[in-house]
Design a protein around this motif. Structure first.
Motif: not given
Length: 281
Positions: A177-182, A185-189, A198-212
């Motif tokens: 499963x973690x690989x599916x989520x990654x 996340x790749x596709x969202x980035x 920007x990539x770093x901005x997107x990464x932070x938003x995506x990670x927190x969205x998934x966590x939330x």
């Protein structure tokens, strides 16, 4: 949990993820963990330097006297791995296998003796104490031994008890499963970059969205479909996005992904077990 000596046979990424979780989570002092493998002293030295665990090529020194022995070699190496330790293992020890697809009965036959065997399917999020682990055991495992095993994996995430025949499905779902989520996340980035972030901005938003979203699933009594509909206003942005997911049949693709991974777990388990037992007889 009460400190017991834990022996790892195999020193790959899953062994490291569990060791990382146990040591850095303050669950087990490194001196209570021993690690051995088939060939790479360089790998053992790395684990010693990184986590302070004891490492040796001496199999008797590793597993002799250990309360818990964790089989963490590659599934295809199960025969050689068990052959190297079976003379030093007795029925007082608990064998925990994290080998996808290898049944407890195959493990018992390779050891050639009756043993308490727990099969565990963690995932690599064990390294940050966030694994979703499923446990199944054979009939020799006592309630106390199962509690010990559960305590070990509860220290690195959550534990769910299943029947052994369900472990292929667990492998296809949460093991991989973690690989599916990654992948998502790749596709969202990529999409975020294409829409001007920007990539770093997107990464932070995506990670927190998934966590939330994950926290909402864990803490809310509502079904995922209800939570989704609550975000989806008629004629709004989310609805427009969901329509595209349905157009591309993403739900069907994810179902096919999990089913195929489950099938592959069963296939590989059969192949590895057949080869190991064929060589064994």
């Amino acid at each position: 949990m009460h400190m017991k000596t834990i022996a790892f046979v195999g020193a790959g990424s899953m062994a490291e993820a569990i060791i990382n979780g146990l040591v850095n989570g303050g669950v087990c002092l490194p001196e209570y963990i021993k690690v051995t493998n088939r060939s790479s002293m360089e790998r053992l030295d790395f684990l010693n330097q990184a986590y302070g665990v004891s490492v040796t090529k001496n199999k008797q020194e590793t597993v002799g006297g250990a309360s818990i022995i964790i089989l963490a070699m590659k599934p295809k190496d199960v025969k050689a791995g068990i052959e190297s330790i079976k003379d030093y293992v007795d029925s007082s020890q608990v064998i925990i296998s994290v080998l996808a697809g290898i049944s407890s009965e195959t493990i018992r036959k390779l050891f050639g003796k009756e043993l308490s065997i727990v099969r565990a399917m963690p995932n690599t999020s064990a390294a940050i104490q966030r694994s979703a682990t499923a446990l199944a055991c054979n009939s020799a495992v006592t309630a106390d031994q199962l509690k010990q095993a559960a305590g070990l994996f509860e220290a690195i995430g959550t534990v769910t008890h299943v029947l052994e025949h369900q472990l292929d499905a667990v492998t296809g779902l949460s093991g991989s499963g973690p690989a599916y989520i990654y992948y998502i996340a790749e596709a969202l980035e990529k999409a975020a970059e294409e829409t001007g972030l920007e990539k770093e901005t997107a990464k932070a938003l995506i990670a927190q969205t998934l966590l939330g979203a994950a926290e909402m699933l864990l803490t809310s009594e509502k079904e995922p479909a209800v939570l989704r509909k609550e975000v989806t206003s008629p004629g709004g942005t989310t609805e427009a996005g969901i329509e595209k997911l349905e157009e591309y049949k993403v739900s069907e693709a994810i179902a096919s992904c999990v089913k195929r991974a489950t099938e592959r777990s069963h296939e590989l388990g059969g192949i590895f077990a057949k080869n190991a037992l064929k060589e064994h007889t």
